[in-house]
Scaffold this active site. Structure first.
Site, PDB file in Angstrom:
ATOM      1  N   GLY A 222       0.686  -1.299   0.025  1.00  0.00           N
ATOM      2  CA  GLY A 222      -0.027   0.096  -0.109  1.00  0.00           C
ATOM      3  C   GLY A 222       0.918   1.100   0.022  1.00  0.00           C
ATOM      4  O   GLY A 222       1.920   1.039  -0.117  1.00  0.00           O
ATOM      5  N   LYS A 223       0.106   2.517   0.163  1.00  0.00           N
ATOM      6  CA  LYS A 223       0.943   3.593   0.168  1.00  0.00           C
ATOM      7  C   LYS A 223       1.846   3.953   1.432  1.00  0.00           C
ATOM      8  O   LYS A 223       1.684   3.527   2.468  1.00  0.00           O
ATOM      9  CB  LYS A 223       0.017   4.847   0.281  1.00  0.00           C
ATOM     10  CG  LYS A 223      -0.809   4.908  -1.275  1.00  0.00           C
ATOM     11  CD  LYS A 223      -1.120   6.448  -1.549  1.00  0.00           C
ATOM     12  CE  LYS A 223      -1.474   6.512  -2.745  1.00  0.00           C
ATOM     13  NZ  LYS A 223      -2.942   6.455  -3.260  1.00  0.00           N
TER      14      LYS A 223
ATOM     15  N   ASP B 204      12.696 -11.245  -1.288  1.00  0.00           N
ATOM     16  CA  ASP B 204      12.467 -10.151  -2.413  1.00  0.00           C
ATOM     17  C   ASP B 204      13.562  -9.264  -2.221  1.00  0.00           C
ATOM     18  O   ASP B 204      13.146  -7.984  -2.270  1.00  0.00           O
ATOM     19  CB  ASP B 204      11.138  -9.627  -2.274  1.00  0.00           C
ATOM     20  CG  ASP B 204      10.532  -8.869  -3.269  1.00  0.00           C
ATOM     21  OD1 ASP B 204      11.237  -8.979  -4.656  1.00  0.00           O
ATOM     22  OD2 ASP B 204       9.783  -7.928  -3.368  1.00  0.00           O
TER      23      ASP B 204
END
Ligand SMILES: *[C@@H]1O[C@H](CO)[C@@H](O)[C@H](O)[C@H]1NC(C)=O
Ligand SMILES: *[C@@H]1O[C@H](CO)[C@@H](O)[C@H](O)[C@H]1NC(C)=O
Ligand SMILES: *[C@@H]1O[C@H](CO)[C@@H](O)[C@H](O)[C@H]1NC(C)=O
Ligand SMILES: *[C@@H]1O[C@H](CO)[C@@H](O)[C@H](O)[C@H]1NC(C)=O
Ligand SMILES: *[C@@H]1O[C@H](CO)[C@@H](O)[C@H](O)[C@H]1NC(C)=O
Ligand SMILES: *[C@@H]1O[C@H](CO)[C@@H](O)[C@H](O)[C@H]1NC(C)=O
Ligand SMILES: *[C@@H]1O[C@H](CO)[C@@H](O)[C@H](O)[C@H]1NC(C)=O
Ligand SMILES: *[C@@H]1O[C@H](CO)[C@@H](O)[C@H](O)[C@H]1NC(C)=O
Ligand SMILES: *[C@@H]1O[C@H](CO)[C@@H](O)[C@H](O)[C@H]1NC(C)=O
Ligand SMILES: *[C@@H]1O[C@H](CO)[C@@H](O)[C@H](O)[C@H]1NC(C)=O
Length: 880
Positions: A583-584, A695
């Site tokens: 999300g932001k 990641d």
């Protein structure tokens, strides 16, 4: 000193258990990858016990005489290969030529066996040298039946094994064997590894072929006093098929373990030469784990942590140690705190290098690395080094040498003069200094001499000018501003005849070696040190097993925030500073002024609440100076929030982008790499359970105001939760370009997957390119782009052009080597992060040592030291 073969008693039962019909199939083809020579034998035969087809010498050697050991001692040794020998009464050097079908570039085990057996009735054991190709291997001097072994990667399609008379009697040999190994197993960096001991622990039997498909000899070894043998013969290990080491089940079936779980299992030995480099391979398999039990241990060599291993029933694990050297050496295997069983060891290999590859030194000295510079420079013809050509009229001679743009420094050394056959010498575009030596004019065959683009001074020798004038020499000297090229400059600023003491230097070594190899065909390119082992003794100590293992993760002071607080901190979500996978991300300021990043987890986020919880829990326990700290979190929101320390200098990808006006200097890049390696190393090895990031990528590596790098977004990480699993095999994640290629075949993500991603990150730091390079022609993976440049040895094209050559070539090559070591397709070939980390630190030392660490851009330098500090607590400001 070899190992006495008198102890080698193969299991007699094995031979008798062979079906009789099998013998009929005993043809050479039955042992693919093997060459087996019974030296001195009158004829070929099949050794039923070993199930190996042995050949007589014919076709392998042209000289020598066959003899038999004395009938008075022949009964002492049952092995057929010991009974005959070939002796070489004439000639200084007599060689066997082995031509394996698989040719050069592969890895072979070569074993030579010797028994004097008083064949001449003189009772005087001869001593002589053994060479493999052009390299000294060992001096043989033993009256008993011994063998010497070496793991060797030949530079040519054939291997010469030579016996060299040293004036101490007539050289002889009893047997010569070659076995093709899987080249993904033993890591050979310098061309050869001398094998010393292979122990089959806890067993009363020695095994080799046919149990061992590579015919390695595993000697039985048991220990007493605090040790016990473990065996489970019903647990024949069948899962070895996908393990390249292929340690035979019969060897793995037994093990040794300490009796008291708190005792470490320690092996000690002395190395005769403290500079010899040792490599230890540990082989483990669990034989008796019952439900609810856990066998987990940490391996140390010389007190240095190597790896933590958790064993599963019947699943073989091989761990390679770090290279070690010293006089008194030790290995320790200690149970971890949560292990319910003591450490065990099924088999162990002791190998040593100590090889001096002269060319390797040269590469180091100059920082010149050419991928093809291995082996003899002139042989084989189709594989000469790049940068030089040879003639093969009589003996191979170097006729042209091109070291243009090779980063050479210092004066031209006199030893160049010994390259008398050289026709063309190109030393252009280096940083050579000093005056032009007279000998250049005396080189009889020189027709092309290019010294342009250097920093030579003084005047040009008259004879050279004359040769240039009459057209017999093509001389290029442009771009040497301080070099006087006219006839009348014997005055003032000309460097006087005084040859500085420092004349000997850098070029000297390269030339000396080239001279050596070009004058005689015998180049001693690496010297294989003779085995140094005295004995392997063992003791157990009573120190606590968990000592030295930082197995606990410290708890931070982070705390829950309320939704009101979060709204206030972010000034009602005023400034968006990023958008992550969840999300932001908003900029925020705590009440005491500390800047933070607030990551909101949108409801539409696929990961959802459960993952938020897992993530928050993980982040709360993971704290390290190179991991972005979680300061707090808020759960009472409709959207959940994570509050991180604010990293004011953005991410590494932005900094590497060609659009960024401030260029990261070479040393800053190395420091970032070290920071990331430290963070990753901590995740992998710093605590229990280990954490795989899954990641890692440059957009996930953030920089604080001091340009200290921290790894962010542990969002996809997942702590290893299953006790018996050393990998995680849940949902695939990660980013194209960084993603472990092995995942596609194995479906597993492990620590080694992060190592792969790290290799890509390191290549990005080196080259400035993103993991996937996009251009108008399409997109290309960074490895595809960089590999041909590495093969060409073109470091200038590899390193980010925005650095304008402001880097140490040696340091750059080292970084490239480290990055390459991280990205093999198969995960087992990739190193552990702690090894990567120590190599990187060395790389930075090289760069700092070269005195070039000024910054080109304008961001602030960081002043901390780069020592790995222990785990730190999170920042945890006292936000109220
Ligand atoms: C061979 O070994 C013997 C006995 O250890 C020693 O006296 C002799 O000097 C050795 N010879 C060589 C050439 O090393
Ligand atoms: C390993 O051996 C194979 C052939 O057996 C060869 O193609 C490959 O290049 C070798 N790999 C290395 C790293 O030497
Ligand atoms: C190997 O086992 C045999 C008995 O089978 C024993 O005599 C010998 O001493 C053992 N060797 C070692 C090095 O333990
Ligand atoms: C194991 O070793 C520890 C520490 O040396 C000792 O206190 C304990 O009694 C030992 N346990 C056994 C079963 O020998
Ligand atoms: C130990 O090895 C080094 C290099 O391999 C060699 O220079 C040195 O002479 C050796 N020392 C001894 C005592 O053999
Ligand atoms: C031997 O191994 C088998 C298979 O893993 C296991 O079921 C059995 O319990 C083991 N025996 C002992 C004595 O540990
Ligand atoms: C093992 O080797 C290291 C490094 O040489 C040394 O510091 C340590 O004391 C050794 N450990 C033991 C138990 O001898
Ligand atoms: C070696 O010979 C090849 C073919 O003649 C040539 O292309 C190359 O430039 C030569 N290399 C040097 C260093 O002269
Ligand atoms: C030496 O190599 C450089 C490129 O690496 C090339 O430009 C130059 O022409 C070569 N010199 C000779 C004499 O072949
Ligand atoms: C060059 O050759 C001379 C005479 O053959 C020899 O004395 C000298 O050591 C050689 N120089 C080098 C650096 O090999």
């Amino acid at each position: 000193m070899g190992r006495s073969m008198l102890l080698l008693l193969w299991c007699a039962s094995i031979a008798s258990s062979l079906a009789p019909g099998l013998k009929l199939l005993a043809l050479a083809q039955q042992n693919p990858g093997f060459i087996s020579i019974d030296c001195g034998a009158p004829n070929d035969y099949h050794d039923d016990q070993l199930n190996i087809y042995y050949k007589a010498d014919a076709g392998y050697v042209d000289s020598g005489t066959n003899v038999q050991v004395s009938t008075q001692v022949i009964y002492q040794n049952n092995q057929q290969q010991s009974k005959n020998l070939r002796i070489f009464p004439s000639g200084k050097r007599n060689c066997y030529t082995l031509m394996p079908d698989e040719g050069k570039g592969n890895t072979y085990l070569v074993r030579a066996s010797f028994w004097y057996g008083n064949y001449d009735g003189k009772n005087q054991t001869p001593a002589f040298d053994l060479h493999i190709d052009v390299n000294y291997w060992i001096t043989v001097n033993s009256s008993s039946w011994i063998y010497e072994e070496i793991i060797y990667t030949p530079p040519r399609d054939y291997i010469q094994l030579c016996l060299v008379n040293i004036g101490s009697g007539v050289p002889f040999i009893s047997a010569l064997e070659l076995r093709l190994l899987d080249n993904s197993t033993y890591q050979i960096n310098s061309g050869a590894l001398v094998t010393n001991w292979k122990y089959n622990l806890g067993s009363l039997s020695t095994y080799r072929h046919p149990q061992d498909v590579y015919d390695r000899i595993w000697n039985n070894k048991t220990y007493s006093g605090g040790w016990s043998s473990v065996s489970n013969t019903t647990a024949i290990v069948t899962s070895t098929s996908n393990d390249a080491y292929k340690v035979p089940p019969e060897v793995l079936m037994t093990a040794t373990q300490v009796q008291n779980i708190t005792d470490p299992l320690s092996l000690f030995w002395t190395s005769e030469n403290s500079t010899t480099v040792w490599y230890i391979y540990f082989h483990f398999v669990e034989l008796q784990l019952q439900k609810g039990q856990l066998r987990e241990f940490a391996i140390y060599v010389q007190d240095k942590f190597v790896e933590t291993v958790t064993l599963e029933n019947l699943k073989p694990v091989t761990v390679a140690s770090l290279p070690i050297s010293g006089h008194n050496l030790n290995l320790t295997i200690s149970a971890t705190a949560r292990s319910s069983l003591p450490p065990l060891l099924n088999a162990v290999d002791y190998l040593c290098g100590g090889l001096v590859n002269a060319m390797y030194d040269v590469k180091k000295t100059y920082g010149v690395i050419r991928a093809s510079w291995q082996g003899d420079p002139c042989i084989p013809t189709q594989y000469t080094w790049s940068g030089l050509n040879c003639s093969y009229d009589s003996s191979p001679r170097i006729i042209s040498l091109n070291l243009s743009s090779s980063g050479l420094k210092g004066p031209i050394a006199t030893s160049i003069s010994n390259l008398t056959a050289v026709v063309s010498l190109d030393l252009s575009k280096n940083s050579l200094t000093g005056s032009m030596p007279d000998f250049l004019a005396q080189m009889p065959n020189l027709k092309v001499l290019n010294l342009s683009g250097n920093n030579m001074n003084g005047s040009v020798p008259q004879t050279l000018l004359k040769k240039k004038a009459d057209g017999s020499l093509l001389l290029s000297l442009d771009g040497n501003p301080n070099l006087c090229q006219s006839d009348n400059c014997q005055t003032s600023n000309v460097q006087p005849k005084k040859k500085g003491i420092s004349v000997a230097p850098i070029i000297a070594s390269v030339a000396a070696i080239l001279v050596l190899v070009s004058l005689g065909a015998l180049a001693v390119l690496w010297i294989i040190k003779r085995r140094q082992i005295q004995d392997v003794t063992t003791i157990t100590t009573t120190t606590n097993s968990s000592e030295g293992y930082t197995g606990t993760l410290k708890l931070s002071k982070n705390r829950p925030f309320t939704s009101t607080e979060v709204t206030r901190i972010t000034d009602n979500f005023r400034t968006v500073i990023g958008e992550g996978g969840f999300g932001k991300v908003y900029f925020g300021r705590l009440d005491d002024g500390i800047q933070v990043a607030v990551k909101m987890l949108s409801r539409s986020s696929k990961q959802g609440y459960k993952e938020f919880h897992a993530k928050a829990q993980l982040l709360m326990v993971v704290h390290h100076r190179n991991l972005v700290s979680l300061i707090g979190y808020c759960e009472e929101f409709e959207n959940m929030a994570l509050i991180y320390e604010f990293m004011s200098n953005g991410n590494v990808r932005q900094h590497l982008s060609a659009h960024n006006p401030s260029v990261l200097s070479w040393s800053e890049r190395l420091k970032i790499a070290i920071d990331v390696a430290q963070g990753l190393e901590y995740l992998h090895n710093g605590g229990k359970p280990p954490v795989v990031h899954r990641d890692l990528k440059t957009p996930n590596i953030l920089l604080n105001e001091n340009m200290q790098a921290k790894i962010a977004d542990l969002g996809l990480s997942k702590a290893f939760v299953t006790e018996h699993d050393s990998h995680i095999s849940t949902r695939p994640a990660g980013t194209p370009g960084y993603f472990d290629p092995e995942f596609h075949t194995s479906g597993n993500l492990s620590k080694k997957s992060d190592v792969y991603s790290f290799g890509i990150v390191l290549f990005e730091l080196i080259t400035g390119h993103p993991a996937i390079i996009r251009s108008s022609e399409g997109s290309m993976h960074i490895l595809r782009w960089v590999t041909p440049l590495i093969e060409r040895g073109d470091i200038q094209s590899i390193v980010d052009p925005r650095l304008n050559g402001q880097f140490n070539i040696g340091s750059a090559w080292k970084a490239v080597e480290i990055a390459m070591s991280c990205v093999p397709m198969t995960a087992v070939q990739r190193p552990d992060m702690n090894r990567v980390l120590s190599e990187l630190k060395e790389c930075l030392t090289v760069e700092i040592g070269s005195g070039r660490s000024q910054r080109m851009g304008n961001s602030k330098r960081r002043s901390e030291s780069f020592e790995m500090t222990s785990i730190e607590l999170g920042i945890a400001p006292n936000a109220r």
